[in-house]
Design a protein around this motif. Sequence first.
Motif, PDB file in Angstrom:
ATOM      1  N   MET A   1     -19.397 -24.306  32.942  1.00  0.00           N
ATOM      2  CA  MET A   1     -19.477 -25.404  31.985  1.00  0.00           C
ATOM      3  C   MET A   1     -20.349 -26.531  32.542  1.00  0.00           C
ATOM      4  O   MET A   1     -21.249 -27.033  31.876  1.00  0.00           O
ATOM      5  N   ALA A   2     -20.087 -26.928  33.788  1.00  0.00           N
ATOM      6  CA  ALA A   2     -20.837 -28.030  34.402  1.00  0.00           C
ATOM      7  C   ALA A   2     -22.324 -27.675  34.547  1.00  0.00           C
ATOM      8  O   ALA A   2     -23.192 -28.513  34.286  1.00  0.00           O
ATOM      9  N   LEU A   3     -22.606 -26.441  34.959  1.00  0.00           N
ATOM     10  CA  LEU A   3     -23.993 -26.005  35.119  1.00  0.00           C
ATOM     11  C   LEU A   3     -24.715 -26.019  33.773  1.00  0.00           C
ATOM     12  O   LEU A   3     -25.829 -26.542  33.660  1.00  0.00           O
ATOM     13  N   THR A   4     -24.092 -25.458  32.754  1.00  0.00           N
ATOM     14  CA  THR A   4     -24.695 -25.413  31.421  1.00  0.00           C
ATOM     15  C   THR A   4     -24.913 -26.824  30.875  1.00  0.00           C
ATOM     16  O   THR A   4     -25.968 -27.121  30.319  1.00  0.00           O
ATOM     17  N   CYS A   5     -23.924 -27.691  31.066  1.00  0.00           N
ATOM     18  CA  CYS A   5     -24.055 -29.075  30.587  1.00  0.00           C
ATOM     19  C   CYS A   5     -25.177 -29.809  31.305  1.00  0.00           C
ATOM     20  O   CYS A   5     -25.936 -30.543  30.680  1.00  0.00           O
ATOM     21  N   GLY A   6     -25.268 -29.611  32.610  1.00  0.00           N
ATOM     22  CA  GLY A   6     -26.340 -30.250  33.368  1.00  0.00           C
ATOM     23  C   GLY A   6     -27.710 -29.815  32.879  1.00  0.00           C
ATOM     24  O   GLY A   6     -28.612 -30.635  32.686  1.00  0.00           O
ATOM     25  N   ILE A   7     -27.876 -28.519  32.666  1.00  0.00           N
ATOM     26  CA  ILE A   7     -29.162 -28.000  32.180  1.00  0.00           C
ATOM     27  C   ILE A   7     -29.468 -28.533  30.789  1.00  0.00           C
ATOM     28  O   ILE A   7     -30.594 -28.976  30.513  1.00  0.00           O
ATOM     29  N   LEU A   8     -28.471 -28.527  29.907  1.00  0.00           N
ATOM     30  CA  LEU A   8     -28.686 -29.041  28.550  1.00  0.00           C
ATOM     31  C   LEU A   8     -29.007 -30.529  28.554  1.00  0.00           C
ATOM     32  O   LEU A   8     -29.884 -30.981  27.802  1.00  0.00           O
ATOM     33  N   ARG A   9     -28.327 -31.312  29.377  1.00  0.00           N
ATOM     34  CA  ARG A   9     -28.626 -32.748  29.441  1.00  0.00           C
ATOM     35  C   ARG A   9     -30.025 -32.991  29.991  1.00  0.00           C
ATOM     36  O   ARG A   9     -30.706 -33.917  29.558  1.00  0.00           O
TER      37      ARG A   9
ATOM     38  N   ILE B   1     -32.663 -36.150  31.361  1.00  0.00           N
ATOM     39  CA  ILE B   1     -32.021 -36.633  32.581  1.00  0.00           C
ATOM     40  C   ILE B   1     -32.594 -35.846  33.768  1.00  0.00           C
ATOM     41  O   ILE B   1     -32.791 -34.646  33.672  1.00  0.00           O
ATOM     42  N   PRO B   2     -32.863 -36.500  34.890  1.00  0.00           N
ATOM     43  CA  PRO B   2     -33.387 -35.786  36.057  1.00  0.00           C
ATOM     44  C   PRO B   2     -32.356 -34.811  36.638  1.00  0.00           C
ATOM     45  O   PRO B   2     -31.209 -34.772  36.187  1.00  0.00           O
ATOM     46  N   PRO B   3     -32.729 -34.039  37.643  1.00  0.00           N
ATOM     47  CA  PRO B   3     -31.824 -33.033  38.220  1.00  0.00           C
ATOM     48  C   PRO B   3     -30.509 -33.592  38.761  1.00  0.00           C
ATOM     49  O   PRO B   3     -29.651 -32.822  39.178  1.00  0.00           O
ATOM     50  N   LEU B   4     -30.339 -34.893  38.751  1.00  0.00           N
ATOM     51  CA  LEU B   4     -29.056 -35.484  39.149  1.00  0.00           C
ATOM     52  C   LEU B   4     -27.922 -34.973  38.269  1.00  0.00           C
ATOM     53  O   LEU B   4     -26.765 -34.953  38.683  1.00  0.00           O
ATOM     54  N   ALA B   5     -28.256 -34.543  37.055  1.00  0.00           N
ATOM     55  CA  ALA B   5     -27.243 -33.992  36.148  1.00  0.00           C
ATOM     56  C   ALA B   5     -26.618 -32.735  36.743  1.00  0.00           C
ATOM     57  O   ALA B   5     -25.445 -32.452  36.503  1.00  0.00           O
TER      58      ALA B   5
ATOM     59  N   ILE C   1     -20.561 -34.847  48.135  1.00  0.00           N
ATOM     60  CA  ILE C   1     -21.515 -33.735  48.285  1.00  0.00           C
ATOM     61  C   ILE C   1     -22.651 -33.847  47.272  1.00  0.00           C
ATOM     62  O   ILE C   1     -23.825 -33.746  47.630  1.00  0.00           O
ATOM     63  N   GLY C   2     -22.300 -34.060  45.991  1.00  0.00           N
ATOM     64  CA  GLY C   2     -23.332 -34.174  44.960  1.00  0.00           C
ATOM     65  C   GLY C   2     -24.285 -35.329  45.206  1.00  0.00           C
ATOM     66  O   GLY C   2     -25.491 -35.207  45.018  1.00  0.00           O
ATOM     67  N   SER C   3     -23.736 -36.459  45.658  1.00  0.00           N
ATOM     68  CA  SER C   3     -24.602 -37.620  45.898  1.00  0.00           C
ATOM     69  C   SER C   3     -25.539 -37.390  47.076  1.00  0.00           C
ATOM     70  O   SER C   3     -26.709 -37.761  47.039  1.00  0.00           O
ATOM     71  N   LEU C   4     -25.023 -36.773  48.131  1.00  0.00           N
ATOM     72  CA  LEU C   4     -25.874 -36.524  49.305  1.00  0.00           C
ATOM     73  C   LEU C   4     -26.942 -35.469  49.019  1.00  0.00           C
ATOM     74  O   LEU C   4     -28.068 -35.577  49.502  1.00  0.00           O
ATOM     75  N   LEU C   5     -26.607 -34.455  48.239  1.00  0.00           N
ATOM     76  CA  LEU C   5     -27.599 -33.432  47.898  1.00  0.00           C
ATOM     77  C   LEU C   5     -28.620 -33.932  46.873  1.00  0.00           C
ATOM     78  O   LEU C   5     -29.673 -33.331  46.704  1.00  0.00           O
ATOM     79  N   SER C   6     -28.303 -35.023  46.209  1.00  0.00           N
ATOM     80  CA  SER C   6     -29.233 -35.586  45.239  1.00  0.00           C
ATOM     81  C   SER C   6     -30.486 -36.142  45.912  1.00  0.00           C
ATOM     82  O   SER C   6     -31.562 -36.137  45.317  1.00  0.00           O
ATOM     83  N   TYR C   7     -30.342 -36.634  47.139  1.00  0.00           N
ATOM     84  CA  TYR C   7     -31.508 -37.191  47.842  1.00  0.00           C
ATOM     85  C   TYR C   7     -32.618 -36.156  48.015  1.00  0.00           C
ATOM     86  O   TYR C   7     -33.737 -36.376  47.543  1.00  0.00           O
ATOM     87  N   PRO C   8     -32.373 -35.003  48.661  1.00  0.00           N
ATOM     88  CA  PRO C   8     -33.478 -34.056  48.811  1.00  0.00           C
ATOM     89  C   PRO C   8     -33.969 -33.499  47.481  1.00  0.00           C
ATOM     90  O   PRO C   8     -35.174 -33.230  47.322  1.00  0.00           O
ATOM     91  N   VAL C   9     -33.073 -33.361  46.517  1.00  0.00           N
ATOM     92  CA  VAL C   9     -33.496 -32.861  45.209  1.00  0.00           C
ATOM     93  C   VAL C   9     -34.435 -33.862  44.541  1.00  0.00           C
ATOM     94  O   VAL C   9     -35.473 -33.486  43.984  1.00  0.00           O
ATOM     95  N   MET C  10     -34.117 -35.136  44.616  1.00  0.00           N
ATOM     96  CA  MET C  10     -34.966 -36.147  43.994  1.00  0.00           C
ATOM     97  C   MET C  10     -36.265 -36.363  44.768  1.00  0.00           C
ATOM     98  O   MET C  10     -37.288 -36.684  44.170  1.00  0.00           O
ATOM     99  N   VAL C  11     -36.232 -36.184  46.085  1.00  0.00           N
ATOM    100  CA  VAL C  11     -37.481 -36.240  46.857  1.00  0.00           C
ATOM    101  C   VAL C  11     -38.403 -35.120  46.398  1.00  0.00           C
ATOM    102  O   VAL C  11     -39.598 -35.313  46.180  1.00  0.00           O
ATOM    103  N   TRP C  12     -37.842 -33.929  46.228  1.00  0.00           N
ATOM    104  CA  TRP C  12     -38.631 -32.803  45.730  1.00  0.00           C
ATOM    105  C   TRP C  12     -39.115 -33.068  44.309  1.00  0.00           C
ATOM    106  O   TRP C  12     -40.272 -32.822  43.976  1.00  0.00           O
TER     107      TRP C  12
END
Length: 181
Positions: A57-65, A71-75, A110-121
């Motif tokens: 559910m969370a994965l599908t919602c993130g992709i749809l948002r 919304i950036p990959p932070l979703a 975990i999500g907040s810390l992994l957001s840094y490298p994802v947003m840098v990319w």
Amino acid sequence: MEKQAAIRLRKLIVLALMVALDVVLSPLFRIEGMAPMSSVMNVIGVVLMGPLYGTMMALTCGILRMLILGIPPLALTGAVFGAFLAGLGYRYGHRVYWAVLGEIIGTGLIGSLLSYPVMVWFTGTTNGMYWFLYTPRFFGGSISGSLIGFILLKKLMKVSIFSEIQNWFKRGAVSHDVSNI
């Protein structure tokens, strides 16, 4: 065999309804930089459907948002880890507050810390970004959303259809009565 197909169809319908609720409600109840409604839906979703369907559910919602709302990959980084840990917390802790704790750790830390490298990319730069940039907002959204989800679950678990739907998704020997709050 027909009964299994009917239950599988029911599961998909419940999953689709939870995705629709999350996608529609998240932008309506959003605070800039925080998405507390995602945490509400994650906690309710994993208690209702378990860790696998809750994470889907969370994965599908993130992709749809990301696709619909831009919304950036932070979703994704914000929701998926919270849903997964919330689901594991509820499955093995047998209490809703373990799901709340899993959501807060998964999204807030975990999500907040992994957001840094994802947003840098994603942005291609490190200008103005640092590892803990998203942590205060993710913690704020996950704590407030998880507490709201907890309160809503206290009411939902008294409704008979909620327990019936939980039984469709049930795999382990977790009892799903009101005392599990």
